[in-house]
Every structure is written in structure tokens, then in C-alpha cells.
Design a protein around this motif. Structure first.
Motif, PDB file in Angstrom:
ATOM      1  N   MET A 238     -19.017  60.991 -32.105  1.00 10.68           N
ATOM      2  CA  MET A 238     -17.575  61.230 -32.097  1.00 10.68           C
ATOM      3  C   MET A 238     -16.796  60.041 -31.545  1.00 10.68           C
ATOM      4  O   MET A 238     -15.725  59.683 -32.070  1.00 10.68           O
ATOM      5  N   THR A 239     -17.306  59.406 -30.489  1.00 13.47           N
ATOM      6  CA  THR A 239     -16.592  58.256 -29.923  1.00 13.47           C
ATOM      7  C   THR A 239     -16.471  57.131 -30.941  1.00 13.47           C
ATOM      8  O   THR A 239     -15.399  56.518 -31.091  1.00 13.47           O
ATOM      9  N   LEU A 240     -17.559  56.859 -31.669  1.00 12.76           N
ATOM     10  CA  LEU A 240     -17.521  55.796 -32.676  1.00 12.76           C
ATOM     11  C   LEU A 240     -16.599  56.176 -33.830  1.00 12.76           C
ATOM     12  O   LEU A 240     -15.905  55.314 -34.387  1.00 12.76           O
ATOM     13  N   PHE A 241     -16.571  57.468 -34.195  1.00  8.01           N
ATOM     14  CA  PHE A 241     -15.684  57.892 -35.283  1.00  8.01           C
ATOM     15  C   PHE A 241     -14.216  57.777 -34.874  1.00  8.01           C
ATOM     16  O   PHE A 241     -13.372  57.303 -35.648  1.00  8.01           O
ATOM     17  N   VAL A 242     -13.902  58.196 -33.648  1.00  4.30           N
ATOM     18  CA  VAL A 242     -12.534  58.067 -33.153  1.00  4.30           C
ATOM     19  C   VAL A 242     -12.131  56.592 -33.099  1.00  4.30           C
ATOM     20  O   VAL A 242     -11.010  56.223 -33.464  1.00  4.30           O
ATOM     21  N   LYS A 243     -13.062  55.758 -32.680  1.00  5.11           N
ATOM     22  CA  LYS A 243     -12.792  54.321 -32.627  1.00  5.11           C
ATOM     23  C   LYS A 243     -12.513  53.759 -34.018  1.00  5.11           C
ATOM     24  O   LYS A 243     -11.673  52.865 -34.189  1.00  5.11           O
ATOM     25  N   SER A 244     -13.207  54.292 -35.037  1.00  4.79           N
ATOM     26  CA  SER A 244     -12.967  53.826 -36.403  1.00  4.79           C
ATOM     27  C   SER A 244     -11.583  54.238 -36.905  1.00  4.79           C
ATOM     28  O   SER A 244     -11.026  53.611 -37.807  1.00  4.79           O
ATOM     29  N   LEU A 245     -10.997  55.295 -36.316  1.00  7.38           N
ATOM     30  CA  LEU A 245      -9.673  55.758 -36.720  1.00  7.38           C
ATOM     31  C   LEU A 245      -8.550  55.013 -36.004  1.00  7.38           C
ATOM     32  O   LEU A 245      -7.510  54.734 -36.601  1.00  7.38           O
ATOM     33  N   VAL A 246      -8.759  54.699 -34.721  1.00  9.37           N
ATOM     34  CA  VAL A 246      -7.653  54.139 -33.922  1.00  9.37           C
ATOM     35  C   VAL A 246      -7.834  52.665 -33.586  1.00  9.37           C
ATOM     36  O   VAL A 246      -6.903  52.019 -33.107  1.00  9.37           O
ATOM     37  N   GLY A 247      -9.053  52.119 -33.819  1.00  7.31           N
ATOM     38  CA  GLY A 247      -9.290  50.722 -33.488  1.00  7.31           C
ATOM     39  C   GLY A 247      -9.539  50.533 -32.000  1.00  7.31           C
ATOM     40  O   GLY A 247      -9.883  51.475 -31.271  1.00  7.31           O
ATOM     41  N   HIS A 248      -9.371  49.321 -31.515  1.00 12.46           N
ATOM     42  CA  HIS A 248      -9.632  48.992 -30.112  1.00 12.46           C
ATOM     43  C   HIS A 248      -8.380  49.294 -29.283  1.00 12.46           C
ATOM     44  O   HIS A 248      -7.417  48.534 -29.277  1.00 12.46           O
ATOM     45  N   VAL A 249      -8.398  50.425 -28.592  1.00 10.46           N
ATOM     46  CA  VAL A 249      -7.299  50.799 -27.708  1.00 10.46           C
ATOM     47  C   VAL A 249      -7.857  51.023 -26.308  1.00 10.46           C
ATOM     48  O   VAL A 249      -9.054  51.269 -26.132  1.00 10.46           O
ATOM     49  N   GLY A 250      -6.994  50.971 -25.316  1.00 14.74           N
ATOM     50  CA  GLY A 250      -7.458  51.032 -23.940  1.00 14.74           C
ATOM     51  C   GLY A 250      -7.942  52.395 -23.492  1.00 14.74           C
ATOM     52  O   GLY A 250      -8.737  52.497 -22.564  1.00 14.74           O
ATOM     53  N   ASN A 251      -7.467  53.462 -24.138  1.00 16.62           N
ATOM     54  CA  ASN A 251      -7.821  54.820 -23.697  1.00 16.62           C
ATOM     55  C   ASN A 251      -8.740  55.515 -24.686  1.00 16.62           C
ATOM     56  O   ASN A 251      -8.635  56.728 -24.911  1.00 16.62           O
ATOM     57  N   ILE A 252      -9.672  54.766 -25.292  1.00 17.55           N
ATOM     58  CA  ILE A 252     -10.557  55.332 -26.310  1.00 17.55           C
ATOM     59  C   ILE A 252     -11.413  56.463 -25.740  1.00 17.55           C
ATOM     60  O   ILE A 252     -11.688  57.459 -26.414  1.00 17.55           O
ATOM     61  N   ALA A 253     -11.835  56.327 -24.463  1.00 17.37           N
ATOM     62  CA  ALA A 253     -12.653  57.378 -23.860  1.00 17.37           C
ATOM     63  C   ALA A 253     -11.871  58.685 -23.769  1.00 17.37           C
ATOM     64  O   ALA A 253     -12.393  59.769 -24.047  1.00 17.37           O
ATOM     65  N   PHE A 254     -10.595  58.602 -23.385  1.00 18.53           N
ATOM     66  CA  PHE A 254      -9.768  59.803 -23.274  1.00 18.53           C
ATOM     67  C   PHE A 254      -9.549  60.447 -24.642  1.00 18.53           C
ATOM     68  O   PHE A 254      -9.623  61.676 -24.786  1.00 18.53           O
ATOM     69  N   LEU A 255      -9.270  59.646 -25.663  1.00 18.37           N
ATOM     70  CA  LEU A 255      -9.029  60.178 -27.006  1.00 18.37           C
ATOM     71  C   LEU A 255     -10.278  60.854 -27.566  1.00 18.37           C
ATOM     72  O   LEU A 255     -10.194  61.888 -28.226  1.00 18.37           O
ATOM     73  N   SER A 256     -11.455  60.269 -27.295  1.00 22.92           N
ATOM     74  CA  SER A 256     -12.709  60.877 -27.744  1.00 22.92           C
ATOM     75  C   SER A 256     -12.973  62.185 -26.999  1.00 22.92           C
ATOM     76  O   SER A 256     -13.421  63.172 -27.586  1.00 22.92           O
ATOM     77  N   GLY A 257     -12.699  62.170 -25.701  1.00 23.97           N
ATOM     78  CA  GLY A 257     -12.864  63.389 -24.918  1.00 23.97           C
ATOM     79  C   GLY A 257     -11.948  64.493 -25.381  1.00 23.97           C
ATOM     80  O   GLY A 257     -12.308  65.677 -25.369  1.00 23.97           O
ATOM     81  N   LEU A 258     -10.752  64.135 -25.849  1.00 24.04           N
ATOM     82  CA  LEU A 258      -9.803  65.126 -26.335  1.00 24.04           C
ATOM     83  C   LEU A 258     -10.324  65.836 -27.585  1.00 24.04           C
ATOM     84  O   LEU A 258     -10.098  67.035 -27.778  1.00 24.04           O
ATOM     85  N   ALA A 259     -11.062  65.102 -28.426  1.00 29.70           N
ATOM     86  CA  ALA A 259     -11.659  65.714 -29.622  1.00 29.70           C
ATOM     87  C   ALA A 259     -12.642  66.817 -29.236  1.00 29.70           C
ATOM     88  O   ALA A 259     -12.691  67.886 -29.858  1.00 29.70           O
ATOM     89  N   ALA A 260     -13.440  66.552 -28.183  1.00 34.68           N
ATOM     90  CA  ALA A 260     -14.372  67.568 -27.696  1.00 34.68           C
ATOM     91  C   ALA A 260     -13.641  68.716 -27.021  1.00 34.68           C
ATOM     92  O   ALA A 260     -13.995  69.893 -27.181  1.00 34.68           O
ATOM     93  N   SER A 261     -12.594  68.391 -26.281  1.00 30.94           N
ATOM     94  CA  SER A 261     -11.872  69.416 -25.528  1.00 30.94           C
ATOM     95  C   SER A 261     -11.119  70.373 -26.439  1.00 30.94           C
ATOM     96  O   SER A 261     -11.039  71.577 -26.165  1.00 30.94           O
ATOM     97  N   ILE A 262     -10.552  69.865 -27.522  1.00 25.79           N
ATOM     98  CA  ILE A 262      -9.818  70.733 -28.456  1.00 25.79           C
ATOM     99  C   ILE A 262     -10.756  71.762 -29.081  1.00 25.79           C
ATOM    100  O   ILE A 262     -10.420  72.949 -29.197  1.00 25.79           O
TER     101      ILE A 262
END
Length: 403
Positions: A238-262
Motif C-alpha cells: 500500500m505504501t508503494l501504491f500510494v507513493k505511485s499516486l502522489v509522488g515524493h511528498v513529505g507526509n507519505i507515511a501519514f497518507l499510507s496510514g490513512l488508507a489503512a485507517s479508512i
């Protein structure tokens, strides 16, 4: 049998205690493991192929050793009870996870992940404990409630873990995870009551042969493998997939965690209702339907063009995710003689670990050699195929509410 009667009266108290324990354990574990690829990048693993491969191997290492040991812990449970099994699991997992904070290479982290697998299985054992002490007509409901404890942890864990990792780095989060697991042990040791241990006699001597002679149990072991391979396959990437959607951003860990949390929030909403539905009409009827539609809802995630689309599909899938594992556990409990339940749940745990092992490995190979979007195709298709197998092999009870 007096111990067993006390536990039966207080099964609701046991659910509440283990709900809190599972919340603490899963919140700790999910603080760091979803962000494993980012931790490996800090260790010097940078190419997409190597990162996918290392992520899959390290993620899966604990599941291999766990699959090897689970039948042995099943024998242990038949002899000493599942509460002793919980103490064993929590102590080993807590100490070794704490030591992961001091891993400075992928190989050391891989070694520690493999070792922790010999002691893992806290969540699975807690389900087995509740199955053992709860009246059969309430099993699905109790397991559905217990499921929300672990899922609540998967919501809080990634959010806190992502925020803490972004602020302080990944190593302190490993230490916090180990401490969370060890703290949960205090409740098990000092508050949770001992579950009944059924005396072995020459007439009812437990054996794995008796477990494997039951074709329904074998199908449920296969279903366990399929469900876990599907869930862990997507989660590990999931982290790599989220990274493929948003690119290199500073809060990638938070955005990936949000996918699991939802997905976890939706799981909390759906799990108790699906548990009660299983108690009313029978888990053999609900399980294949939930697996089928859950598989269908995985497939559109591969076509997500932005995080909003991904989050919507994750929420929809999460509404059904919580119905699978409690239904499988309830069916195994109902289909297994009491004197071999420890062994049956040991094989269930091995099946779960093997699914946890296969899912990330296959997903890592697909991501590294084909495309990360096809990880969702793999996860969805095996769930759909598994639903037809369960429908074919697991026969409904005639009177579920009184079984």
C-alpha cells in the motif's frame, strides 16, 4: 468444570479484556510495519525492484516461522489452555519487537522478524480463547466485537505511527510497539481468567489425524489462507501504491496510514452486524457471500487515479472485511470436538501465517516484475475463487441459532 462454568458466566468480561489487549497489540504493530519500505530506504535500499523484494521477504519472515510453530503451540494450548498461550505470545513478541529498534541493516531486521514469528499469534490465540469460553449461539457476535478491537488498533496505529515516524524517525516507533505489546500482558496475567482445559483420556486422546479427517475443517483452513493472502498482499504494497499516486511528498507515511485507517473505520462499522447476522442465519451462509463481494471491491482499487478514489474503495471493502475472520473462527469452533480445539486452532494459525507469508511474497514479485496495480487483481480474484470453494464445501447448519 467449575473453571469452565465461571468463564462461561463471564465471557462478556473476557471479550472486553481481550478487546483492549488486541487494540494495544495491533496499534503497536501497525505503527511501523505499513511503513517498512520507507525504513528500508533509510537503510540504503533504493531501487524499486530491490525495495519490493526486501519488503516482501521481511514482511513475510515472521509468518514462515509462525506457521512452523503454530501446531506446537496448539498442543501447548490443549494441555495448558489459551490464556497461557497468550502470555507466551505477548512476552516473545514484545521483547523481540523492541529489539528491532536497534536493527541497522535489512539482514538484521529480517533475522529479528523471523525470530519473532516463533512467538507470534496473539490475535489468533485471543480469538481461540473467546471461541472456547463463549456460548455457541453467541460466538459470532462475540468474535465480531473482538474483531473491532484489533481493527481499532489498525486505525490508530498507522496514524500515530506515521506522525511519529515523520517527526522522530522509525526506530523509536519499534521500541514503542514492543512496550505496547508487553503492557497488554498485564491484563492477561492479572485480570483475564483461565480458560477450561479438557482432560485427555484414552477414549478422547487428541491428535492431528482427527483434525485432518474433517473435510469441512480442511476447507476452512484453505479459506483462512486465501483471506490472509489477499489482505496482506495489498497491505504490504500500500505504501508503494500510494507513493505511485502522489509522488515524493513529505507526509507519505501519514497518507499510507490513512488508507489503512479508512478501511479499519469501515470494518468497525460492519463487523458487529455481520457477526450477529452469522449467529442468526449461520456463518456457513454469510462467509462465501462476504468473501465474494469483498473480492469484487478489491478490483476497482487498481484503477484509482488519486487518493480520493482509493480511499472510497478501501472504505467500501472495509465494511465487509470484518465479516470473514470471525465467521471462519466461529465455524471452526462449531465443527471441532472440544478435546482437539487447541490443535485445530493451531492449524488455523499456521494457515493464517502461510497466507500472511504468501500474500506479500506474491505481491512483491508482481509489483517488482509486472506492475503494482496487478497486486489488487491478484487479491480480488483469489477471494472470489475462495468464495465458490467455501460455498461448495462448507454446508450450512440446519438451526444456526441453536447450534
Amino acid at each position: 468444570m467449575r473453571i469452565g462454568m465461571i468463564i462461561m458466566v463471564n465471557w462478556k468480561k473476557s471479550v472486553r479484556i481481550l478487546w483492549l489487549c488486541n487494540f494495544m497489540v495491533t496499534s503497536g504493530l501497525t505503527m511501523i510495519m505499513p511503513f517498512l519500505p520507507l525504513f528500508l530506504e533509510q537503510m540504503g535500499v533504493h531501487s524499486h525492484h530491490s525495495l519490493s523484494l526486501w519488503t516482501g521477504i521481511i514482511f513475510s519472515a515472521a509468518f514462515l516461522s509462525g506457521a512452523i510453530m503454530s501446531p506446537i503451540w496448539g498442543i501447548f494450548a490443549d494441555k495448558y489452555g489459551q490464556r497461557a498461550n497468550l502470555v507466551r505470545a505477548g512476552l516473545g513478541m514484545g521483547i523481540i519487537t523492541f529489539l528491532m529498534a536497534f536493527a541497522f541493516s535489512p539482514l538484521i531486521l529480517l533475522t529479528l522478524r523471523f525470530i519473532v514469528g516463533f512467538f507470534s499469534g496473539f490475535i489468533t490465540v485471543s480469538f481461540s480463547y473467546i471461541s472456547r469460553v463463549t456460548p455457541k449461539e453467541q460466538t459470532g457476535s462475540a468474535l465480531g466485537i473482538l474483531q473491532t478491537g484489533g481493527i481499532s488498533g489498525t486505525i490508530i496505529g498507522p496514524l500515530f505511527g506515521g506522525a511519529l515516524s515523520d517527526m522522530f524517525g522509525f526506530r523509536p516507533v519499534f521500541a514503542i510497539t514492543g512496550i505496547c505489546i508487553l503492557l497488554s500482558l498485564l491484563l492477561v496475567i492479572f485480570v483475564l481468567e483461565k480458560d477450561p482445559v479438557f482432560k485427555q483420556t484414552s477414549e478422547n486422546k487428541a491428535s492431528f489425524k482427527e483434525v485432518f479427517k474433517n473435510p469441512t475443517l480442511i476447507m476452512l483452513f484453505i479459506a483462512t489462507f486465501i483471506v490472509q493472502a489477499s489482505i496482506l498482499g495489498t497491505n504490504s504494497m500500500m505504501t508503494l501504491f500510494v507513493k505511485s499516486l502522489v509522488g515524493h511528498v513529505g507526509n507519505i507515511a501519514f497518507l499510507s496510514g490513512l488508507a489503512a485507517s479508512i478501511a479499519g473505520i469501515a470494518n468497525i462499522i460492519g463487523s458487529p452486524y455481520l457477526g450477529k447476522l452469522g449467529d442468526r442465519i449461520g456463518q456457513a451462509k454469510t462467509l462465501p457471500v462476504v468473501m465474494f463481494f469483498c473480492g469484487l471491491l478489491v478490483l476497482p482499487q487498481m484503477f484509482s487515479h488519486n487518493l480520493t478514489e482509493l480511499y472510497i474503495w478501501r472504505f467500501a471493502q472495509g465494511l465487509l472485511l470484518g465479516g470473514m475472520w470471525p465467521a471462519i473462527q466461529a465455524l471452526i469452533h462449531k465443527k471441532t470436538a472440544k478435546h482437539i480445539q487447541g490443535r485445530a486452532f493451531g492449524i488455523t494459525s499456521s494457515s493464517r501465517f502461510l497466507g500472511n507469508l504468501a500474500g506479500p511474497l506474491v505481491a512483491g514479485w508482481i509489483s517488482g516484475n509486472i506492475s503494482i496495480i496487478y497486486v489488487f487483481a491478484f487479491s480480488g480474484i483469489i477471494l472470489i475463487l475462495g468464495s465458490f470453494l467455501v460455498k461448495w464445501k462448507v454446508k450450512p447448519e440446519r438451526n444456526p441459532a441453536a447450534s
